[in-house]
Scaffold this active site. Structure first.
Site, short mmCIF file in Angstrom:
data_model
loop_
_atom_site.label_atom_id
_atom_site.label_comp_id
_atom_site.label_asym_id
_atom_site.label_seq_id
_atom_site.Cartn_x
_atom_site.Cartn_y
_atom_site.Cartn_z
N CYS A 1 0.83 -1.31 0.05
CA CYS A 1 -0.06 0.05 -0.04
C CYS A 1 0.92 1.43 0.02
O CYS A 1 0.68 1.97 -1.14
CB CYS A 1 -0.79 -0.04 1.24
SG CYS A 1 -2.03 -1.29 1.12
N1 LIG Z 1 -2.68 -6.12 1.58
C1 LIG Z 1 -3.08 -5.12 2.24
O1 LIG Z 1 -2.52 -4.75 3.28
C2 LIG Z 1 -4.03 -4.21 1.56
C3 LIG Z 1 -4.75 -2.99 2.50
C4 LIG Z 1 -5.66 -2.18 1.87
C5 LIG Z 1 -6.01 -2.51 0.38
N2 LIG Z 1 -5.39 -2.99 -0.28
C6 LIG Z 1 -5.63 -3.39 -2.02
O2 LIG Z 1 -6.29 -4.31 -2.04
C7 LIG Z 1 -6.08 -4.83 -3.38
C8 LIG Z 1 -5.82 -6.35 -3.10
O3 LIG Z 1 -4.57 -6.57 -2.54
P1 LIG Z 1 -4.15 -7.96 -1.76
O4 LIG Z 1 -3.17 -7.48 -0.71
O5 LIG Z 1 -5.45 -8.50 -1.38
O6 LIG Z 1 -3.62 -8.64 -3.07
P2 LIG Z 1 -3.07 -10.16 -3.04
O7 LIG Z 1 -2.19 -10.06 -3.75
O8 LIG Z 1 -2.90 -10.85 -1.59
O9 LIG Z 1 -4.47 -10.88 -3.46
C9 LIG Z 1 -5.06 -10.80 -4.81
C10 LIG Z 1 -5.86 -12.15 -5.28
O10 LIG Z 1 -6.13 -11.68 -6.43
C11 LIG Z 1 -6.18 -13.07 -7.34
N3 LIG Z 1 -6.28 -12.22 -8.81
C12 LIG Z 1 -5.33 -11.83 -9.50
N4 LIG Z 1 -6.05 -11.63 -10.70
C13 LIG Z 1 -7.29 -11.73 -10.52
C14 LIG Z 1 -8.34 -11.65 -11.34
N5 LIG Z 1 -8.43 -11.15 -12.71
N6 LIG Z 1 -9.55 -12.56 -11.08
C15 LIG Z 1 -9.54 -13.09 -9.89
N7 LIG Z 1 -8.73 -13.22 -9.17
C16 LIG Z 1 -7.41 -12.43 -9.29
C17 LIG Z 1 -4.77 -13.43 -7.02
O11 LIG Z 1 -4.44 -14.57 -7.40
C18 LIG Z 1 -4.58 -13.11 -5.49
O12 LIG Z 1 -4.89 -14.42 -4.89
C19 LIG Z 1 -4.82 -3.95 -4.16
O13 LIG Z 1 -5.51 -3.03 -4.70
C20 LIG Z 1 -4.28 -3.36 -2.64
O14 LIG Z 1 -3.68 -2.18 -2.96
C21 LIG Z 1 -4.46 -4.22 0.19
#
Ligand SMILES: NC(=O)c1ccc[n+]([C@@H]2O[C@H](COP(=O)([O-])OP(=O)(O)OC[C@H]3O[C@@H](n4cnc5c(N)ncnc54)[C@H](O)[C@@H]3O)[C@@H](O)[C@H]2O)c1
Length: 459
Positions: A274
């Site tokens: 983030c």
């Molecule tokens: N990790 C954090 O602490 C956090 C906090 C707030 C916001 N975010 C935001 O949330 C969003 C997700 O982050 P995350 O950390 O959960 O990511 P992550 O990488 O942990 O998980 C994403 C998942 O999406 C899947 N994926 C990718 N492309 C896909 C598609 N086209 N269809 C279906 N599944 C798909 C991946 O296989 C993966 O399992 C990002 O925009 C991030 O900036 C993350």
């Protein structure tokens, strides 16, 4: 009954089927929260490994206990799939796919584009679709809305579209998905109403805002705020070092002010999915409007230089002992990007390791949460924090201050510690010479230690 009322009724009666696109750090906790609230949840992910793990009742996310996943799968409330055609049966879809940066530091929207295509293919009247991925303002309206309209759906009448940023803080036991207020902004008032009703069913408090852009910008303001303030204290650490003042003492003293100050800690740089990335989504958007976001750029510049600053400290500390970095054994303690978690994404430790290796150091690492990781195609494995490793190391660099590490033992066994997190502050002086991010003149002159500094700290 109109489409909106039918959907609201289904949500109210927990009959709406929930779909979560992307079952990572954000998606899996959200899926579990909806299932705990009594909804039937279908998680869709492109990763077979992730889908299989969930269906087998396992969790790949540290904050989500496997026992919760297993119980919800067993009750039939949670299942996962790689089959996108099942999404047509779903009433409420939240999209939580990655939003990384491209090599050029521009937004990489490929995951959001692909997830939008997937959802649009089976979109139908009576669905609510919410984007949760952190992104630039305008994404929901410019990217998702046209995809729904191409299917002949009128947003706000047939289908409901909103943005609601995820605020999950990995490792935070006090604030979880459920008790962190959720900001929601729909394309129309009806979209906001439906999305708020949806999240209110499983999250304690929702905060409606007037548009998706306001919700998108809320998340970017929050993370830019952190990036800028961390940049400020990191610069303050460098300033304090040059002035011979202990930055931690100054911050602790400033934090006694009961109003108008918020404590941020300096360190080896910022990491995670983030804070190092999100502000660049806003900077990029503003560049397209011919505006330069100066605070974002400056904070990023200072924060991204911190790993080099730490490595300079290591080099200077070794030099004091007539040793070169080249050929020295350096033990990096902690590679996760922050305390008590297992995530190494964008971790400053990776830069610290690379820079030390470029200078010829032989680098090992220990991290109780990260048994191994891959970087540039090379596999690194955590070594045990044994007496032999501590003795063998010419310098130990504390990059991540995991709470389960015994810092007193470190101070007693290592010969030189570069402490980028103030983790040794409470240890009583031992064998190790301790080098802080910034040194206090009193400590350099080897006066008895102040209670604030507690460790033996020299320049
Ligand atoms: N990790 C954090 O602490 C956090 C906090 C707030 C916001 N975010 C935001 O949330 C969003 C997700 O982050 P995350 O950390 O959960 O990511 P992550 O990488 O942990 O998980 C994403 C998942 O999406 C899947 N994926 C990718 N492309 C896909 C598609 N086209 N269809 C279906 N599944 C798909 C991946 O296989 C993966 O399992 C990002 O925009 C991030 O900036 C993350």
């Amino acid at each position: 009954m109109a489409t909106k009322e039918i959907l609201l009724q289904k949500i109210g009666q927990r009959k709406a089927r929930i779909g979560i696109i992307g079952l990572g750090y954000v998606g899996l906790p959200l899926a579990v929260e909806f299932a705990r609230a009594g909804f039937r949840v279908l998680g869709y992910d492109v990763s077979e490994r992730v889908v299989k793990a969930i269906n087998d009742g396992r969790s790949h996310i540290q904050d989500v206990p496997a026992t919760s996943v297993a119980a919800l799968v067993k009750e039939g409330l949670l299942e996962a799939t790689t089959d996108p055609s099942l999404l047509g049966e779903i009433d409420a879809i939240s999209i939580a796919v990655p939003t990384p940066l491209a090599k050029t530091r521009d937004p990489d929207m490929s995951y959001v584009v692909s997830a939008t295509d997937t959802v649009a293919r089976t979109a139908r009247p009576g669905q609510v679709i919410v984007l949760e991925s952190t992104t630039y303002p305008g994404t929901t309206r410019e990217l998702l809305q046209p995809a729904m309209e191409e299917r002949g759906l009128v947003v706000g009448r047939d289908i409901f579209l909103a943005f609601s940023p995820e605020r999950v803080d990995p490792g935070n036991e006090r604030y979880t998905t459920k008790n962190t207020p959720k900001v929601v902004g729909g394309i129309t008032a009806a979209c906001t109403e439906v999305a708020v009703a949806l999240y209110s069913a499983c999250i304690d408090h929702c905060v409606p805002v007037s548009s998706p852009e306001a919700a998108e910008l809320t998340k970017l303001l929050e993370n830019t705020f952190r990036s800028v303030n961390i940049g400020l204290v990191n610069e303050m650490a460098i300033v304090c070092d040059k002035l011979g003042v202990n930055v931690w003492e100054v911050i602790d003293a400033a934090a006694t002010k009961p109003f108008g100050f918020m404590r941020f800690a300096p360190g080896p740089g910022i990491g995670g999915h983030c804070i190092p990335l999100d502000p660049h989504y806003l900077a990029w958007k503003m560049r397209t409007l011919n505006y330069k976001t100066r605070f974002i750029d400056l904070a990023s510049e200072i924060n991204s230089q911190m790993p080099s600053y730490v490595v300079e400290k290591v080099a200077a500390a070794l030099n004091d002992e007539r040793k070169a970095v080249n050929g020295s054994r350096v033990l990096v303690l902690g590679v996760a990007y922050k305390r008590d978690i297992d995530d190494t994404r964008e971790s400053p430790a990776l830069d610290v390791i690379r820079l030390l290796e470029e200078l010829g150091a032989s680098v090992a690492y220990h991290d109780p949460y990260v048994p191994s990781f891959h970087e540039d195609g090379v596999r690194h494995e955590s070594v045990a924090l044994s007496d032999e490793e501590l003795k063998r190391a010419d310098a130990v660099v504390i990059v991540t201050d995991h709470s389960i590490v015994d810092y007193q033992r470190l101070v007693n066994r290592a010969s030189l510690i570069v402490d980028a997190r103030n983790a040794t502050a409470r240890a009583v002086p031992g064998k190790a010479r301790i080098v802080s991010l910034s040194a206090s003149r009193a400590e350099i002159s080897s006066e008895p230690l102040s209670p604030a500094a507690a460790g033996k700290i020299v320049a």
